[in-house]
Design a protein around this motif. Structure first.
Motif, PDB file in Angstrom:
ATOM      1  N   ASN A 109       0.821  -1.202   0.000  1.00  0.00           N
ATOM      2  CA  ASN A 109       0.000   0.000   0.000  1.00  0.00           C
ATOM      3  C   ASN A 109       0.860   1.259   0.000  1.00  0.00           C
ATOM      4  O   ASN A 109       0.620   2.202  -0.769  1.00  0.00           O
ATOM      5  CB  ASN A 109      -0.924  -0.005   1.218  1.00  0.00           C
ATOM      6  N   SER A 110       1.903   1.282   0.825  1.00  0.00           N
ATOM      7  CA  SER A 110       2.797   2.443   0.890  1.00  0.00           C
ATOM      8  C   SER A 110       3.547   2.643  -0.421  1.00  0.00           C
ATOM      9  O   SER A 110       3.718   3.778  -0.889  1.00  0.00           O
ATOM     10  CB  SER A 110       3.799   2.282   2.039  1.00  0.00           C
ATOM     11  N   LEU A 113       1.207   4.138  -3.111  1.00  0.00           N
ATOM     12  CA  LEU A 113       0.810   5.522  -2.876  1.00  0.00           C
ATOM     13  C   LEU A 113       1.993   6.483  -2.869  1.00  0.00           C
ATOM     14  O   LEU A 113       1.864   7.636  -3.300  1.00  0.00           O
ATOM     15  CB  LEU A 113       0.059   5.626  -1.548  1.00  0.00           C
ATOM     16  N   ARG A 114       3.163   6.026  -2.367  1.00  0.00           N
ATOM     17  CA  ARG A 114       4.309   6.932  -2.215  1.00  0.00           C
ATOM     18  C   ARG A 114       5.277   6.860  -3.395  1.00  0.00           C
ATOM     19  O   ARG A 114       5.767   7.875  -3.868  1.00  0.00           O
ATOM     20  CB  ARG A 114       5.066   6.599  -0.923  1.00  0.00           C
ATOM     21  N   ARG A 116       4.713   5.374  -6.401  1.00  0.00           N
ATOM     22  CA  ARG A 116       4.010   5.499  -7.680  1.00  0.00           C
ATOM     23  C   ARG A 116       4.737   4.760  -8.812  1.00  0.00           C
ATOM     24  O   ARG A 116       5.104   5.352  -9.838  1.00  0.00           O
ATOM     25  CB  ARG A 116       3.825   6.966  -8.038  1.00  0.00           C
ATOM     26  N   LEU A 139      -6.123   0.017  -9.282  1.00  0.00           N
ATOM     27  CA  LEU A 139      -5.571   1.364  -9.453  1.00  0.00           C
ATOM     28  C   LEU A 139      -4.899   1.542 -10.812  1.00  0.00           C
ATOM     29  O   LEU A 139      -4.397   2.613 -11.125  1.00  0.00           O
ATOM     30  CB  LEU A 139      -4.561   1.653  -8.337  1.00  0.00           C
TER      31      LEU A 139
END
Length: 240
Positions: A109-110, A113-114, A116, A139
């Motif tokens: 998840n990190s 989101l971070r 990319r 996503l």
């Protein structure tokens, strides 16, 4: 405590040479048509792939070889609990996380989101990280991984079973059907006459959506009983 004989140590030794898709053909694990197609799939960065099979079938070896055909400009993030993947790309972000509840899921998840990434590689889907992997598919991030399963179709059931603690299966299936592109099943068969195991691709399927409660599946290629392969049914046009 689980070893009746006393201390037991399992040593996993990695080959010094990183095998290529061409090496897999030379070893009889695939035919040239298969690896040419997989090279095109990797280079496109449009298709998420799962390599499935029993333990020791060669899933990690195939994923490593597959990664060599990712574009040089691709931003690649690798997440795993044991350092087993050897991505054949020049630059990548590598996360090795603790093998504990939620560790892999949080890292995935990190990373999404971070960092990319253009491409997410997950060492192995064996627990609740399956949910985060499926969310990454939703996503639009190209994600490649491995999982244990007895067939290509059963790999889909495996993903469902692992993720259903976090989301209802009825919600998971449309995401898998529309987000995952291909499943490649690898077999590990013992040949008594040769007294050895033979590893190789047994089936390759494409997912073309989810409709009326069922995955829309197309068999692209499979190994015949004589060890040869059926011709490739379709190509990259299936994913355009």
């Amino acid at each position: 405590p689980i070893s009746r004989e006393g201390t037991a140590i399992n040593i996993r030794r990695f080959a010094r040479k990183k095998l290529s898709l061409e090496d897999l053909v030379a070893r009889g694990s695939a035919d040239k048509e298969t690896i040419d197609f997989l090279a095109e799939v990797a280079a496109s960065m449009k298709v998420s792939v799962v390599f499935a099979g029993r333990p020791g079938a060669g899933k990690t070896t195939w994923l490593n070889a597959f990664s060599a055909h990712l574009p040089s400009h691709a931003q690649v993030t690798v997440v795993e609990t044991f350092e087993e993947l050897q991505p054949q790309v020049e630059h990548f972000h590598h996360l090795v996380v603790e093998d504990e509840a939620g560790g892999m899921a949080d890292a995935i998840n990190s990373s999404v989101l971070r960092m990319r990434p253009d491409v997410l590689m997950i060492g192995e889907v064996v627990s609740r990280e399956a949910f985060q992997y499926i969310l990454a598919l939703n996503l639009g991030i190209v994600s490649h991984t491995t999982t244990h399963a007895q067939s290509a179709r059963m790999a889909l059931a495996r993903l469902e079973n692992l993720a259903q603690q976090d989301m209802d299966v009825r919600e998971l299936r449309p995401i898998i059907g529309n987000g995952l592109g291909m499943v490649i099943h690898l077999a590990k068969d013992y040949i008594p006459e040769r007294r050895q195991y033979v590893r190789g691709m047994s089936e390759m399927i494409a997912l073309q959506g989810f409709e009326n409660g069922e995955y829309k599946i197309k068999v692209l290629k499979r190994r015949k009983p004589d060890g040869t392969y059926t011709p490739l049914e379709g190509g990259m046009e299936l994913f355009r």
